[in-house]
Design a protein around this motif. Structure first.
Motif, mmCIF file in Angstrom:
data_model
loop_
_atom_site.group_PDB
_atom_site.id
_atom_site.type_symbol
_atom_site.label_atom_id
_atom_site.label_comp_id
_atom_site.label_asym_id
_atom_site.label_seq_id
_atom_site.Cartn_x
_atom_site.Cartn_y
_atom_site.Cartn_z
ATOM 1 N N THR A 1 -44.056 -108.765 106.408
ATOM 2 C CA THR A 1 -45.573 -108.050 105.069
ATOM 3 C C THR A 1 -45.187 -107.167 103.874
ATOM 4 O O THR A 1 -44.237 -106.787 104.673
ATOM 5 C CB THR A 1 -46.512 -107.099 106.372
ATOM 6 O OG1 THR A 1 -47.357 -108.016 107.582
ATOM 7 C CG2 THR A 1 -47.892 -106.970 105.449
ATOM 8 N N THR B 1 -53.620 -117.585 108.232
ATOM 9 C CA THR B 1 -53.235 -117.782 107.534
ATOM 10 C C THR B 1 -52.378 -118.302 107.180
ATOM 11 O O THR B 1 -51.604 -118.017 106.202
ATOM 12 C CB THR B 1 -52.534 -115.857 108.360
ATOM 13 O OG1 THR B 1 -52.055 -116.661 109.305
ATOM 14 C CG2 THR B 1 -52.844 -115.185 108.214
ATOM 15 N N GLU C 1 -50.005 -107.472 101.699
ATOM 16 C CA GLU C 1 -49.693 -108.593 101.989
ATOM 17 C C GLU C 1 -49.015 -109.204 102.703
ATOM 18 O O GLU C 1 -47.870 -108.879 102.942
ATOM 19 C CB GLU C 1 -49.844 -109.717 100.206
ATOM 20 C CG GLU C 1 -50.910 -109.551 99.616
ATOM 21 C CD GLU C 1 -51.084 -109.837 98.364
ATOM 22 O OE1 GLU C 1 -49.511 -110.955 98.001
ATOM 23 O OE2 GLU C 1 -51.597 -109.965 97.148
ATOM 24 N N PHE C 2 -50.008 -110.309 103.393
ATOM 25 C CA PHE C 2 -49.162 -111.248 105.066
ATOM 26 C C PHE C 2 -48.212 -112.465 104.894
ATOM 27 O O PHE C 2 -49.626 -112.846 103.684
ATOM 28 C CB PHE C 2 -50.135 -111.231 106.375
ATOM 29 C CG PHE C 2 -49.182 -111.765 107.621
ATOM 30 C CD1 PHE C 2 -47.934 -111.588 108.055
ATOM 31 C CD2 PHE C 2 -49.142 -112.663 107.580
ATOM 32 C CE1 PHE C 2 -47.044 -112.280 108.583
ATOM 33 C CE2 PHE C 2 -48.998 -113.861 108.283
ATOM 34 C CZ PHE C 2 -47.358 -113.479 109.652
ATOM 35 N N GLU D 1 -52.214 -110.141 111.044
ATOM 36 C CA GLU D 1 -50.588 -110.837 110.531
ATOM 37 C C GLU D 1 -50.435 -111.621 111.843
ATOM 38 O O GLU D 1 -50.462 -111.253 113.199
ATOM 39 C CB GLU D 1 -49.449 -109.576 110.808
ATOM 40 C CG GLU D 1 -49.352 -109.029 110.401
ATOM 41 C CD GLU D 1 -48.754 -107.324 109.833
ATOM 42 O OE1 GLU D 1 -47.896 -106.694 109.080
ATOM 43 O OE2 GLU D 1 -49.208 -106.815 111.516
ATOM 44 N N VAL E 1 -54.506 -105.181 107.400
ATOM 45 C CA VAL E 1 -54.131 -106.682 106.789
ATOM 46 C C VAL E 1 -53.498 -107.770 108.584
ATOM 47 O O VAL E 1 -53.254 -107.231 109.480
ATOM 48 C CB VAL E 1 -52.784 -106.581 105.991
ATOM 49 C CG1 VAL E 1 -51.938 -105.923 107.260
ATOM 50 C CG2 VAL E 1 -52.274 -107.635 106.026
#
Length: 691
Positions: free
Chosen positions: A192, A390, A184-185, A297, A295
Motif C-alpha cells: 500500500t 483488487t 493505493e493498494f 488490502e 483502503v
C-alpha cells in the motif's frame, strides 16, 4: 379479553392519568423557585459553558426546568436547540443563525413515562461538547432555545438560565498536519503506497531540523479515526512508522494471504513545542490527515468458481458455439472472471499452450459463449478463473472450474473458397481486396479477378468473363488493384478464388464455383477534379505580403496547393497551358485542407522578401479526397493562375524648380519672381504626392 392494541392504549391512558394526578397532588418543589421563564416554554436552566485548552472543546451543561405542573409532560416531546455567536444572542440575531446541535429534553423510556423524572433536580441534566475550530481566537456566547411539540421555538434567552452571561474565551491552535493525497493498494506488489503533502510545503514554519525537528508518525487502524478518537489513538495504538520531517511517501508491506480494510492516518509529533516545553501532536483530525473510507488490502487468492455446464452446438453457417456456465464464488464482491482454453487438460494458466479467451466478466453474468470458427475440428478444454476486486488471481485451476474435453466439430458445409471477401476503393488509384483464408488447408494460393457484373460459377471463363489481376500466397489476405486513370465506375465486381493441394486430388485443384467469394465496390474514382479558379491576387507592398483568393470547388474533403513561377510559363502571349511538372514551378503552400470550409472562396496570405520589384505567376491546384490530382495550369480569366506584381520597394522622386521662363533654376537662393515645382517619380503612384 381486549386486543393487544386496545390493551396498550388503555395502559397508556392509565399512565398518563396517573401522571396527571401525581402532578396535581405534588407539592411545589423547592427547585421550582429557582427556575426561570414561563413554565410553558420549558426553558433550559443553569446553563454553563467551559472551554478546555487541552481538547480545544467547549463543554456545555444545563438542566431541565423544575416545576410541578402538567407542563412537565411537554418535556417528552420538546427538543433543545443549541446556538453559538460572537455577540449576546437575542431575538434579532437568532433569526439569522443556525443551531449547531439538537438534544431531546427527556427520554420517556428512560424516565419510565413519569414526567416527574424529567424535572430539574431529578433528571441528570444534559451535556454537549462543542469542538472549536482550529485557529480560533475569540469570545463566544452560547444559548439554548426549546422547540415545543406544536412547532414553536421558545426563545426567552435568559442570562445564566438558557444563555450564558459572560462569553467564553476560546483559543485554539492552527492545523499542523500533512494532507493525504492518495492511498493505493498495489495487489501485484502486495504493498500500500501512501502519498501526502507536508505542511511546510505550503507554510514553512514547523521545525524540520535539529532537536526540535518534527517527526512524521504513520498509523494504521481497522476503524476510522475522528476527532473524538484522537486521544484513544495515542493511548491504545502504536504508529507503524516514524519518519523524517521531509518524507512525503511511505510504503506498507502487506503480509501474504491478507484480506483487510485499513484506515491510515498521519500526524506530526512536535518535540518541546509548547510554552512549557512539552511535546505537541495535533490529534484533532480536522484536516486531511486521515481517511474517511478504508483502503481494501487483499492479496489472498480467491477461490475458483464451480462449473455448472459446458456444451458445444454447431451453427447453420458452419461455425459453432460452446457455452460455459458457472456460479459466482461465495464471499467475494466485485470480482471478475476469465476463461482459458487449451487442447489438453491443464491445472495452471501459466502453461504455454493455455490461452486466455476473455477477461473482465462481471459477477452475476455467470456464462460465456465461445465462438468456434468454421472448419474447426477437435477437442477443447476450458477453465474459469476468478480475479478478485483488487486484481489478485489464483493461477492454479481446480477440477470443479474446468471442463473435460469438449468435441467441437464445425467442419461441415465446407466450400473451397476464402471467406469474408471485401473490396474497397481507398484512393490513390487503388482498390484493396481483402479476405479470410480458406478453412481446412494450408499452402494454398489465391487468384484475384475483376468483372463488371456478378458472374456465376457456370459462366467462369478466364480473361473473358473474368479478367485476371494477380495471385498471392496464403497468410497475406489482401491484394491492391491499380484502377486505370480517368475512370469513374460503379459496376466493379472483385472475386477471389483459391487453388490448393488436396489429399484426394492429383496436382492442384482450382475451385471456380463462385459461391461466396465476391464483392461489389460501390464506386472507383480516378478522375482528376476540375482545376480551381482564382478570384483575385495582389501584393501588399507595405506589409511584404501577397494575398491570393480562389473559389471553393464543388468537391468533398479536397485540398489545395499554391505554386509560384518567376518566369514566363505561358509563353510570350501568355495563352499556353502549363503543368506543375514543367520547369520553374515551386510549391508555396501545400495541403490546404478544405474539409470543413463552407465559404464560397478561400484566401491565403504569405510573405514575400523586402526590396523586390518583379512580376510573379501564382497558381492553385486541387487534389480530391481520393488523391486524384489535377496539375494543369491555365492563365487568364477563369483560370487557376494569376500574375502578381510584387513590389516592396519605396517609390523615389526628384524635386526640380523652374523659373517663369520654364528654365531650370539651380541657384541656391531665390529672388522675387514666379517659380514652378516639378516632382518626377520612378513609378506609378497610388496617390498624388504631397509637398
Amino acid at each position: 379479553m381486549g386486543s393487544p392494541k386496545a390493551e396498550q392504549n388503555g395502559g397508556l391512558r392509565a399512565v398518563i392519568l396517573t401522571a396527571v394526578m401525581l402532578l396535581a397532588l405534588a407539592p411545589m418543589s423547592p427547585a421550582s423557585a429557582n427556575s426561570q421563564g414561563d413554565p410553558e416554554n420549558l426553558q433550559a436552566q443553569n446553563i454553563s459553558a467551559v472551554f478546555d485548552n487541552a481538547s480545544e472543546t467547549t463543554l456545555l451543561t444545563w438542566e431541565n426546568i423544575a416545576t410541578g405542573g402538567a407542563e412537565l409532560n411537554g418535556l417528552f416531546s420538546a427538543t433543545y436547540m443549541l446556538y453559538r455567536h460572537t455577540a449576546p444572542i437575542n431575538a434579532t440575531n437568532l433569526a439569522s443563525m443556525d443551531h449547531f446541535a439538537e438534544v431531546d429534553a427527556c427520554d420517556a423510556g428512560v424516565a419510565g413515562g413519569n414526567p416527574f423524572n424529567c424535572q430539574g433536580g431529578t433528571h441528570p441534566g444534559h451535556t454537549v461538547t462543542f469542538p472549536v475550530e482550529p485557529g480560533t481566537n475569540g469570545s463566544f456566547y452560547y444559548a439554548i432555545t426549546t422547540m415545543l411539540s406544536n412547532g414553536t421555538e421558545a426563545a426567552e434567552l435568559l442570562f445564566n438560565g438558557s444563555q450564558i452571561y459572560d462569553p467564553v474565551l476560546e483559543i485554539t491552535r492552527s492545523v499542523y498536519t500533512p494532507f493525504i493525497i492518495s492511498v493505493e493498494f498495489d495487489a501485484a506488489e502486495s504493498q500500500t503506497n501512501l502519498n501526502w503533502l507536508n505542511y511546510n510545503s505550503i507554510n514553512n514554519i514547523l521545525p524540520s531540523t535539529g532537536p526540535d525537528a518534527l517527526q512524521i508518525r504513520v498509523w494504521r487502524t481497522d476503524y476510522q479515526i475522528t476527532r473524538e478518537l484522537g486521544s484513544y489513538l495515542l493511548a491504545e495504538e502504536t504508529p507503524i512508522a516514524v519518519l523524517n520531517a521531509t518524507d512525503s511517501t511511505y510504503t506498507v508491506d502487506v503480509p501474504p494471504n491478507t484480506q483487510r480494510s485499513s484506515y491510515y492516518s498521519i500526524t506530526y509529533l512536535l518535540p518541546n513545542y509548547t510554552e512549557s516545553g512539552d511535546d505537541y501532536e495535533d490529534i484533532r483530525f480536522v484536516g486531511q490527515n486521515t481517511m474517511s473510507e478504508p483502503v481494501v488490502e487483499d492479496n489472498r487468492p480467491p477461490n475458483q468458481p464451480i462449473l455448472l455446464s459446458a456444451e458445444f452446438l454447431p451453427n447453420a453457417d458452419g461455425t459453432g458455439t460452446t457455452t460455459i456456465a458457472w456460479g459466482d464464488v461465495a464471499g467475494e464482491t466485485g470480482e471478475t472472471y476469465r476463461v482459458y482454453r487449451s487442447d489438453q487438460s491443464f491445472s495452471t494458466i501459466l502453461r504455454n499452450d493455455v490461452s486466455m479467451l476473455v477477461e473482465g466478466i462481471l459477477e452475476g453474468i455467470n456464462s460465456y459463449e465461445v465462438q468456434v470458427p468454421q472448419g474447426f475440428l477437435g477437442f477443447s478444454y476450458y477453465c474459469v478463473v476468478t480475479v478478485d476486486a483488487t486484481g489478485v488471481i489464483n493461477t492454479d485451476t481446480t477440477g470443479d472450474a474446468c471442463t473435460n474435453g469438449i468435441e467441437e466439430n464445425a467442419f461441415y458445409g465446407w466450400v473451397a473458397e476464402p471467406t469474408n471477401v471485401h473490396a474497397e476503393f481507398i484512393g490513390d488509384r487503388t482498390t484493396r481486396v481483402t479476405w479470410s483464408d480458406q478453412l481446412g488447408i494450408e499452402g494454398e494460393i489465391y487468384h484475384i479477378w475483376h468483372t463488371t457484373y456478378r458472374v456465376s460459377g457456370a459462366q467462369f471463363v478466364e480473361n473473358q468473363t473474368m479478367m485476371y489481376l494477380g495471385t498471392v500466397g496464403d497468410g497475406i489476405g489482401y491484394y491492391d488493384v491499380e484502377v486505370p486513370d480517368d475512370e469513374y465506375r460503379t459496376n466493379s465486381f472483385y472475386f477471389v478464388t483459391s487453388e490448393a493441394l488436396y489429399g484426394n486430388v492429383n496436382g492442384t485443384y482450382h475451385y471456380t464455383g463462385l459461391v461466396q467469394n465476391f464483392f461489389q465496390v460501390p464506386f472507383e474514382d480516378t478522375r482528376a477534379p476540375n482545376p480551381p479558379r482564382i478570384k483575385n491576387a495582389y501584393s501588399v507592398g507595405s506589409m511584404n505580403l501577397v494575398s491570393l483568393e480562389w473559389f471553393n470547388e464543388d468537391e468533398n474533403n479536397e485540398s489545395y496547393s499554391i505554386w509560384r513561377h518567376y518566369g514566363e510559363p505561358f509563353g510570350e502571349d501568355e495563352n499556353d497551358v502549363s503543368t506543375i511538372d514543367s520547369d520553374g514551378w515551386e510549391i508555396v503552400l501545400g495541403d490546404i485542407d478544405a474539409t470543413f470550409t463552407t465559404s464560397d472562396t478561400l484566401t491565403r496570405e504569405f510573405a514575400i522578401p523586402p526590396s523586390v520589384d518583379r512580376n510573379v505567376w501564382y497558381a492553385v491546384t486541387i487534389t480530391d479526397e481520393f488523391g486524384n490530382f489535377n496539375g494543369e495550369i491555365f492563365a487568364g480569366f477563369g483560370g487557376n493562375a494569376f500574375k502578381v506584381a510584387e513590389d516592396t520597394l519605396l517609390p523615389e522622386g526628384e524635386l526640380s524648380v523652374f523659373d517663369d521662363e520654364g528654365l531650370l533654376y539651380d541657384s541656391t537662393t531665390l529672388v522675387a519672381g514666379q517659380y514652378t515645382l516639378r516632382v518626377q517619380v520612378n513609378e506609378d503612384l497610388g496617390t498624388t504626392p504631397t509637398i
